[in-house]
Design a protein around this motif. Structure first.
Motif, PDB file in Angstrom:
ATOM      1  N   HIS A   5       0.767  -1.063  -0.061  1.00 33.64           N
ATOM      2  CA  HIS A   5      -0.007  -0.105  -0.117  1.00 33.64           C
ATOM      3  C   HIS A   5       0.804   1.187  -0.038  1.00 33.64           C
ATOM      4  CE1 HIS A   5      -3.820  -1.697   0.673  1.00 33.64           C
ATOM      5  NE2 HIS A   5      -3.296  -2.701   1.222  1.00 33.64           N
ATOM      6  N   LEU A   6       0.257   2.406  -0.622  1.00 33.01           N
ATOM      7  CA  LEU A   6       1.014   3.583  -0.570  1.00 33.01           C
ATOM      8  C   LEU A   6       0.047   4.600   0.195  1.00 33.01           C
ATOM      9  CD1 LEU A   6       2.119   3.904  -4.655  1.00 33.01           C
ATOM     10  CD2 LEU A   6       3.352   3.084  -2.251  1.00 33.01           C
ATOM     11  N   SER A   8      -1.066   8.470   0.443  1.00 33.40           N
ATOM     12  CA  SER A   8      -1.508   9.389  -0.383  1.00 33.40           C
ATOM     13  C   SER A   8      -0.321  10.343  -1.044  1.00 33.40           C
ATOM     14  CB  SER A   8      -2.768  10.259   0.056  1.00 33.40           C
ATOM     15  OG  SER A   8      -2.436  11.169   1.113  1.00 33.40           O
ATOM     16  N   GLU A  10       2.835   9.434  -1.119  1.00 36.18           N
ATOM     17  CA  GLU A  10       3.629   8.492  -1.971  1.00 36.18           C
ATOM     18  C   GLU A  10       3.060   8.236  -3.445  1.00 36.18           C
ATOM     19  OE1 GLU A  10       5.147   5.951   1.731  1.00 36.18           O
ATOM     20  OE2 GLU A  10       3.470   5.060   0.807  1.00 36.18           O
ATOM     21  N   GLU A  11       1.674   7.968  -3.127  1.00 35.86           N
ATOM     22  CA  GLU A  11       0.985   7.829  -4.560  1.00 35.86           C
ATOM     23  C   GLU A  11       0.823   9.128  -5.412  1.00 35.86           C
ATOM     24  OE1 GLU A  11      -3.613   7.328  -5.059  1.00 35.86           O
ATOM     25  OE2 GLU A  11      -2.902   5.363  -4.172  1.00 35.86           O
ATOM     26  N   ASN A  12       0.740  10.392  -4.837  1.00 38.50           N
ATOM     27  CA  ASN A  12       0.993  11.418  -5.708  1.00 38.50           C
ATOM     28  C   ASN A  12       2.357  11.622  -6.533  1.00 38.50           C
ATOM     29  OD1 ASN A  12      -1.720  12.321  -5.311  1.00 38.50           O
ATOM     30  ND2 ASN A  12      -1.067  13.502  -3.444  1.00 38.50           N
ATOM     31  N   LYS A  15       2.544   9.210  -9.252  1.00 40.29           N
ATOM     32  CA  LYS A  15       1.991   9.338 -10.620  1.00 40.29           C
ATOM     33  C   LYS A  15       2.975  10.135 -11.238  1.00 40.29           C
ATOM     34  CE  LYS A  15      -2.514   9.496  -8.599  1.00 40.29           C
ATOM     35  NZ  LYS A  15      -3.891  10.452  -8.184  1.00 40.29           N
ATOM     36  N   TYR A  54       8.691  -0.269  -5.218  1.00 38.63           N
ATOM     37  CA  TYR A  54       8.060   0.578  -6.379  1.00 38.63           C
ATOM     38  C   TYR A  54       9.315   1.204  -7.185  1.00 38.63           C
ATOM     39  CZ  TYR A  54       3.463   0.121  -4.544  1.00 38.63           C
ATOM     40  OH  TYR A  54       2.171  -0.403  -4.205  1.00 38.63           O
ATOM     41  N   TYR A  75      -0.374  -1.557 -10.153  1.00 40.32           N
ATOM     42  CA  TYR A  75      -0.982  -0.487  -9.180  1.00 40.32           C
ATOM     43  C   TYR A  75      -2.415  -0.503  -9.131  1.00 40.32           C
ATOM     44  CZ  TYR A  75      -1.247   2.404  -5.206  1.00 40.32           C
ATOM     45  OH  TYR A  75      -1.600   3.057  -4.000  1.00 40.32           O
ATOM     46  N   LEU A  79      -5.217  -1.896  -6.490  1.00 41.97           N
ATOM     47  CA  LEU A  79      -5.970  -1.215  -5.637  1.00 41.97           C
ATOM     48  C   LEU A  79      -7.571  -1.855  -6.118  1.00 41.97           C
ATOM     49  CD1 LEU A  79      -4.877   2.459  -6.115  1.00 41.97           C
ATOM     50  CD2 LEU A  79      -4.979   0.905  -3.995  1.00 41.97           C
TER      51      LEU A  79
END
Length: 155
Positions: A5-6, A8, A10-12, A15, A54, A75, A79
């Motif tokens: 899991h990332l 938010s 890390e996810e940004n 991207k 990642y 990913y 999700l």
């Protein structure tokens, strides 16, 4: 490959990294939209994302080149499977109902999707077996050359 899991944040960042695929810290700082985070913050996230699997690193002189290991499509699948499992009892039907009720997808969208996905393939039709017709048209003859029907009539 296990996907973790990332957060938010890390996810940004991911991207941006998915768009770049392979990069240096300096390039991240140049491409990051405003407001730009501090370079040390980005560096810390890069280290975390390497630990989570990642990103990979390759040392080039005194700097590191980062490369994305987990593709964006993988990913997204991760999700969606997590969402399906945790909130919809692994039911595609429940997900679809939710999307329809929340007006995130319309019946026209579904109709258009299925119209595109359906391919009309001609079905292979097997030639009919004409066993009875063949027997009538081509009667089997016994060893003497006589028709079986004639032999049966003598008996």
């Amino acid at each position: 490959m296990k996907i973790n899991h990332l957060t938010s944040a890390e996810e940004n960042l991911m991207k941006l990294f998915w768009a770049m695929n392979s990069f240096y810290l300096k390039e991240v700082m140049e491409q990051h939209p405003e407001p730009k985070p501090h370079q040390n913050t980005v560096s810390t996230y890069l280290k975390i994302l390497v630990e989570k699997g990642y990103l990979s690193t390759e040392k080039e002189g005194r700097i590191f080149k980062y490369t994305v290991i987990v593709p964006f499509e993988d990913y997204k699948k991760f999700l969606l499977k997590e969402l399906s499992h945790n909130f919809f009892h692994d039911s595609g039907k429940e997900i679809l109902e939710f999307l329809m009720v929340e007006k995130l997808i319309s019946q026209d969208d579904l109709r258009a999707y299925f119209d595109l996905k359906m391919e009309l393939k001609p079905t292979k039709v097997k030639a009919p077996k004409l066993e009875i017709a063949n027997e009538i048209l081509n009667p089997k003859k016994d060893k003497k050359g006589k028709d079986k029907k004639k032999k049966n009539k003598k008996d």
